[in-house]
Design an enzyme around this catalytic site. Structure first.
Site, PDB file in Angstrom:
ATOM      1  N   THR A  60       6.783  79.236  66.847  1.00 20.09           N
ATOM      2  CA  THR A  60       5.968  80.188  66.092  1.00 20.09           C
ATOM      3  C   THR A  60       6.663  81.538  66.061  1.00 20.09           C
ATOM      4  O   THR A  60       7.204  81.990  67.066  1.00 20.09           O
ATOM      5  CB  THR A  60       4.556  80.333  66.691  1.00 20.09           C
ATOM      6  OG1 THR A  60       3.889  81.418  66.022  1.00 20.09           O
ATOM      7  CG2 THR A  60       4.571  80.605  68.183  1.00 20.09           C
ATOM      8  N   GLY A  61       6.653  82.142  64.881  1.00 21.55           N
ATOM      9  CA  GLY A  61       7.308  83.436  64.728  1.00 21.55           C
ATOM     10  C   GLY A  61       7.819  83.598  63.317  1.00 21.55           C
ATOM     11  O   GLY A  61       7.320  82.943  62.394  1.00 21.55           O
ATOM     12  N   THR A 112      -0.358  80.870  63.930  1.00 19.84           N
ATOM     13  CA  THR A 112       0.181  79.525  63.690  1.00 19.84           C
ATOM     14  C   THR A 112      -0.155  78.663  64.897  1.00 19.84           C
ATOM     15  O   THR A 112      -0.230  79.167  66.010  1.00 19.84           O
ATOM     16  CB  THR A 112       1.709  79.625  63.515  1.00 19.84           C
ATOM     17  OG1 THR A 112       1.969  80.256  62.267  1.00 19.84           O
ATOM     18  CG2 THR A 112       2.397  78.265  63.544  1.00 19.84           C
ATOM     19  N   GLY A 118       8.163  78.407  55.324  1.00 19.67           N
ATOM     20  CA  GLY A 118       8.681  78.863  56.616  1.00 19.67           C
ATOM     21  C   GLY A 118       9.282  77.723  57.417  1.00 19.67           C
ATOM     22  O   GLY A 118       9.656  76.677  56.872  1.00 19.67           O
ATOM     23  N   ASP A 119       9.362  77.925  58.710  1.00 17.64           N
ATOM     24  CA  ASP A 119      10.004  76.946  59.593  1.00 17.64           C
ATOM     25  C   ASP A 119       9.085  75.792  59.996  1.00 17.64           C
ATOM     26  O   ASP A 119       9.560  74.726  60.373  1.00 17.64           O
ATOM     27  CB  ASP A 119      10.482  77.634  60.874  1.00 17.64           C
ATOM     28  CG  ASP A 119       9.306  78.254  61.629  1.00 17.64           C
ATOM     29  OD1 ASP A 119       8.486  78.958  60.992  1.00 17.64           O
ATOM     30  OD2 ASP A 119       9.187  78.039  62.851  1.00 17.64           O
ATOM     31  N   GLY A 150       9.592  82.671  60.465  1.00 13.67           N
ATOM     32  CA  GLY A 150      10.159  81.379  60.126  1.00 13.67           C
ATOM     33  C   GLY A 150      11.604  81.430  59.675  1.00 13.67           C
ATOM     34  O   GLY A 150      12.395  80.548  60.002  1.00 13.67           O
TER      35      GLY A 150
END
Ligand code: ASP
Length: 346
Positions: A265-266, A214, A244-245, A268
């Site tokens: 990033t990760g 991302t 996602g986030d 979400g």
């Protein structure tokens, strides 16, 4: 009762010990410097860069460095933060090394569905798109939502249709879906990996990188304006329609001149639960915390191995805490700072 107690205890203790637990980089720029700027970018968290081949590490560093240069040149030219974050994220969307635009990961059905957002800290105006498939640069489509609609978030076919109507550059499916990502999706499918894991277990060396990447950019321009943008293909094997986030304002992206800009990033779902990006700004706004304290404390609330953030405050300080083995990142400022890093050791 015990778990509630320990959770409460953890919220008291965690912020105090975080700085030593998490990788946190902070750089000071004099706020009153004329023409001062700061920029930080990420190319995804997760995975262990120590397991990547030297060649791939180099490739990632070069891609990060090239995107950073785009931002530096624009900021030195006096361009606005909002233009800078869009241009830098577009560059990364074009680069198949990252999981955004070209080279994105695929959902459980083997299709691409892209999420992106952008926010202007000067006005709190923001725009986002979720599960889009045809805009070549989803971040630009997000900016069009910000500037050409009364809305904040458009999704799916409606967002795609809006992009076509407004003349945003389109790209065919094979622009986004590269052979490498198709092959990694097939391996994911064969192994029936858990789609919700950001870093699926039991991947061979060099394989996990295919799940990550991302991208995000946060910038403070010479006028004191902060902007943030984030773009992603999401998580490999995600359920059809999953968002996602990254396009959720306040979770994976946020910017406010009064406090800071953040791109995450990760995993979400974890970022959405905590409202990560806005949580960092709120700690600064209501609690008077520094950027470094706020970013570390919020990332400290995430489960282990969930991800990280890049952030810049109104003074140009930069923070990059993450709780994964690595987070690809690069940063620069008008005082001469310039660095690219992948893992914790740097
Ligand atoms: N946060 C992104 C998502 O959950 C994935 C990532 O950052 O790698 O869609």
């Amino acid at each position: 009762m015990n778990s509630v107690f320990f959770r409460r205890l953890a919220t008291l203790i965690v912020p105090v010990c975080l700085v030593s637990v998490f990788q946190t980089q902070v750089t000071q720029v004099q706020a009153q410097d004329k023409n001062a700027y700061s920029i930080v970018i990420h190319g995804g968290a997760g995975g262990d860069p120590g397991r990547w081949s030297a060649e791939y590490q180099q490739q990632r560093r070069e891609s990060l460095g090239a995107a950073l240069e785009v931002g530096i040149e624009m900021l030195e030219d006096g361009k606005s933060a909002i233009d800078v974050v869009e241009a830098v994220v577009r560059t990364m969307e074009d680069d198949p090394v990252f999981n955004a635009g070209r080279g994105c990961v695929l959902n459980e059905e083997g299709d691409h569905e892209l999420d992106a957002s952008i926010m202007d800290g000067a006005t709190l105006r923001c725009g986002a798109v979720a599960a889009v498939t045809s805009a070549k640069h989803p971040v630009t489509l997000a900016r069009k939502v910000m500037e050409n609609t009364r809305h904040v978030l458009l999704m799916g076919s409606g967002a795609d249709k809006f992009g076509k109507q407004i003349g945003v550059e389109q790209a065919p499916a094979d622009w986004f879906v590269t052979d490498r990502k198709k092959a990694s999706w097939k391996r994911w499918k064969a192994g029936q990996q858990d789609a919700m894991l950001h870093r699926p277990k039991n991947l061979g060396p060099g394989e996990e990188q295919l799940y990550l990447g991302t991208v995000g950019c946060v910038a403070l321009d010479s006028q004191g304006n902060i902007a943030a943008a984030t773009s992603t293909g999401g998580l490999m094997g995600k359920r059809w329609g999953r968002v996602g986030d990254s396009p959720i304002v306040g979770a994976g992206n946020y910017a406010d001149n009064a406090t800071c800009g953040v791109s995450g990033t990760g995993v979400g779902e974890e970022f959405i639960r905590i409202g990560v990006a806005r949580d960092i700004a709120a700690r600064m706004e209501y609690g008077g915390q520094s950027l470094e304290q706020a970013a570390a404390a919020t990332v400290g609330k995430l489960p282990e191995d969930a991800g990280g953030v890049i952030a810049i405050d109104k003074h140009g300080n930069i923070a990059t805490p993450f709780n994964t083995p690595g987070m690809s990142r690069a940063m620069a400022n008008s005082s001469g700072l310039k660095s690219v890093a992948l893992g914790r050791e740097e």
